[in-house]
Write an enzyme that holds these catalytic residues in place. Structure first.
Site, PDB file in Angstrom:
ATOM      1  N   PHE A 155       0.870  -1.193   0.000  1.00  0.00           N
ATOM      2  CA  PHE A 155       0.000   0.000   0.000  1.00  0.00           C
ATOM      3  C   PHE A 155       0.898   1.232   0.000  1.00  0.00           C
ATOM      4  CE2 PHE A 155      -2.433   3.562   1.406  1.00  0.00           C
ATOM      5  CZ  PHE A 155      -3.621   3.400   0.711  1.00  0.00           C
ATOM      6  N   ASP A 240       9.563   2.969   1.670  1.00  0.00           N
ATOM      7  CA  ASP A 240       8.393   3.795   1.950  1.00  0.00           C
ATOM      8  C   ASP A 240       8.128   3.708   3.455  1.00  0.00           C
ATOM      9  OD1 ASP A 240       5.958   4.936   2.399  1.00  0.00           O
ATOM     10  OD2 ASP A 240       4.950   4.004   0.683  1.00  0.00           O
ATOM     11  N   LYS A 269       2.917  11.387   6.821  1.00  0.00           N
ATOM     12  CA  LYS A 269       2.083  11.240   8.020  1.00  0.00           C
ATOM     13  C   LYS A 269       2.609  11.998   9.242  1.00  0.00           C
ATOM     14  CE  LYS A 269       0.037   6.814   6.616  1.00  0.00           C
ATOM     15  NZ  LYS A 269      -1.295   7.122   6.151  1.00  0.00           N
TER      16      LYS A 269
HETATM   17  C1  PLP Z   1       3.229   3.058   3.386  1.00  0.00           C
HETATM   18  C2  PLP Z   1       2.329   4.148   2.892  1.00  0.00           C
HETATM   19  N1  PLP Z   1       2.711   4.896   1.852  1.00  0.00           N
HETATM   20  C3  PLP Z   1       1.957   5.895   1.381  1.00  0.00           C
HETATM   21  C4  PLP Z   1       0.731   6.192   1.952  1.00  0.00           C
HETATM   22  C5  PLP Z   1      -0.123   7.295   1.392  1.00  0.00           C
HETATM   23  O1  PLP Z   1      -0.133   8.389   2.232  1.00  0.00           O
HETATM   24  P1  PLP Z   1      -1.249   9.546   2.033  1.00  0.00           P
HETATM   25  O2  PLP Z   1      -2.558   8.953   2.445  1.00  0.00           O
HETATM   26  O3  PLP Z   1      -0.790  10.666   2.925  1.00  0.00           O
HETATM   27  O4  PLP Z   1      -1.215   9.909   0.590  1.00  0.00           O
HETATM   28  C6  PLP Z   1       0.291   5.439   3.041  1.00  0.00           C
HETATM   29  C7  PLP Z   1      -1.020   5.715   3.667  1.00  0.00           C
HETATM   30  O5  PLP Z   1      -1.548   4.964   4.449  1.00  0.00           O
HETATM   31  C8  PLP Z   1       1.109   4.401   3.528  1.00  0.00           C
HETATM   32  O6  PLP Z   1       0.724   3.634   4.551  1.00  0.00           O
END
Ligand code: PLP
Length: 418
Positions: A155, A240, A269
């Protein structure tokens, strides 16, 4: 007549009940979420209060964006001070928060440079663009041929390119045509990864701990093997850490917990302190240096308010206090949750203060358990049907963890007893 049917101008917020709020949202907002029926009006630390004055222990922390607690005084003070000075300049000009923010965050993370963005998905998109440009300009991949290897069950956000390499049908279906150039291999399978990399591979993009998949830690030695493969094959290792980073796993970065240093980190976040969206790509100059003026940008990325808030987040992280709390409280949470395995749960995975909890299908669903937890004053979120994620703000105390686990025990008992 219910208030929600009256013209918007006649509605005063104080007069609205929870049911009114939910009806307004149902009628006037897209149904891309299925929120639990609670309407939050305020938050402090790890507690939130709804419009009727009921209190709930927040065990989601906005998917780890509220790691430092709701209304963290230090973060709010930094935000307030900056609100009174200047909030947005665009990057057409310099401002006095940007240089210090860049210096402080890169020092904390251990990379030469950063590229500021807003949401996590934008950080992922930006990381992909930088990796592709690096592949063409530095590695010498023929134009248009760069590929990126990703993990199954990933994700990384919701943009069109990012969902192009998702295997979740809800995230993907009917949003095509999809961006090409990605290949997925099972998470944790180093041999499959090695086989997927070819001479045109720009990067391997992974969550060090798969969050939305249900808090899935990497198998022992896996990330070290990924690091070695990327070095051997001249491929960028992109971690990530949007959800796993910034103290959640007991370390500033989850990669640190597993003893690896990727070429690029993606952060988001918690970097915004639960106040504003702030994300960033961090890498050394030989990677981020491929970007020249005009080739990438964002109106809000690196704005003064975001930088001031994120600087305070960096200062909080620099003390190590939150990492330590996540380590210690995480062990305690794991012990307490393990008591429920065989009593409504089939498995529990904890990585720092971050738990994936699998509900026994014979007992009920993740959503069903979340609904019972709500009735017992605990907010949590299900994922993939049978799993709950628990990620409370890192300011939580042991007694509050006990409150959450006791509520879970009671909820599972109630569902099983039906
Ligand atoms: C590992 C990871 N990358 C990217 C994102 C996307 O972040 P955003 O919702 O701020 O676009 C998330 C969101 O849950 C995430 O868990």
């Amino acid at each position: 007549m219910s208030l929600y049917t009256e013209p918007a101008t006649t509605i005063t917020d104080e007069a609205l009940t929870a049911a009114d709020h939910i009806r307004l949202a149902d009628r006037h907002a897209a149904h891309n979420y299925a929120p639990l029926p609670v309407v939050i009006a305020s938050g402090h630390g790890c507690w939130v209060t709804d419009v009727a004055g009921n209190r709930y222990l927040d065990c989601l922390a906005a998917y780890s964006a509220v790691n430092f607690g709701h209304g963290n005084e230090r973060i709010l003070a930094a935000a307030r001070a900056q609100l009174n000075r200047v909030t947005l300049t665009s990057r057409a000009f310099h401002h006095d928060q940007f240089g210090p923010f860049s210096a402080e965050l890169t020092a904390l993370i251990g990379k030469d440079q950063l590229l500021p963005m807003n949401t996590g998905a934008e950080a992922v998109e930006s990381g992909i663009k930088v990796a592709r440009k690096w592949a063409y300009q530095v590695k010498g991949v023929p134009d248009g041929r760069a590929n990126i290897v990703v993990a199954a069950n990933n994700f990384h956000g919701r943009t069109t390119t990012v969902i192009s390499f998702s295997d979740d049908p809800d995230a993907r279906a009917d949003f095509g045509p999809y961006t090409p150039g990605f290949r997925a291999v099972p998470f944790g399978d180093a041999e499959a990864l090695a086989a997927a990399i070819d001479t045109d591979t720009a990067a391997v993009l992974l969550e060090p701990v798969q969050g939305e998949a249900g808090v899935i830690p990497p198998p022992p030695g896996y990330l070290a093997r990924v690091r070695a493969l990327c070095t051997e094959r001249n491929v960028l290792f992109i971690a990530d850490e949007v959800q796993s980073g910034l103290a959640r796993t007991g370390y500033t970065l989850a990669c640190e917990r597993y003893g690896v240093v990727p070429d690029m980190y993606l952060l988001g976040k918690a970097l915004g302190g639960g106040v504003v969206p702030v994300s960033a790509v961090l890498a050394d100059a030989d990677v981020l240096g491929v970007l020249r003026p005009g080739q990438h940008g964002s109106t809000f990325g690196g704005n003064p308010l975001a930088c001031a808030v994120a600087r305070e987040v960096v200062a909080l992280l620099a003390t190590g206090e939150y990492q330590e709390r996540a380590r210690q409280l995480g062990e305690y949470l794991h012990e307490r949750l393990a008591e429920l395995v065989g009593r409504g749960l089939t498995a529990v995975r904890c990585v720092g203060l971050w738990a994936g909890v699998d509900v026994d299908p014979a007992v009920g669903t993740g959503r069903g358990v979340c609904e019972r937890l709500l009735a017992h004053g605990v907010l949590a979120k299900d994922t993939h049907g049978q799993t709950l994620r628990l990620a409370p703000p890192l300011v939580i105390e042991r007694a509050e963890l006990d409150f959450a686990v006791d509520a879970l025990r009671t909820s599972l008992g109630e569902i099983a007893g039906r």
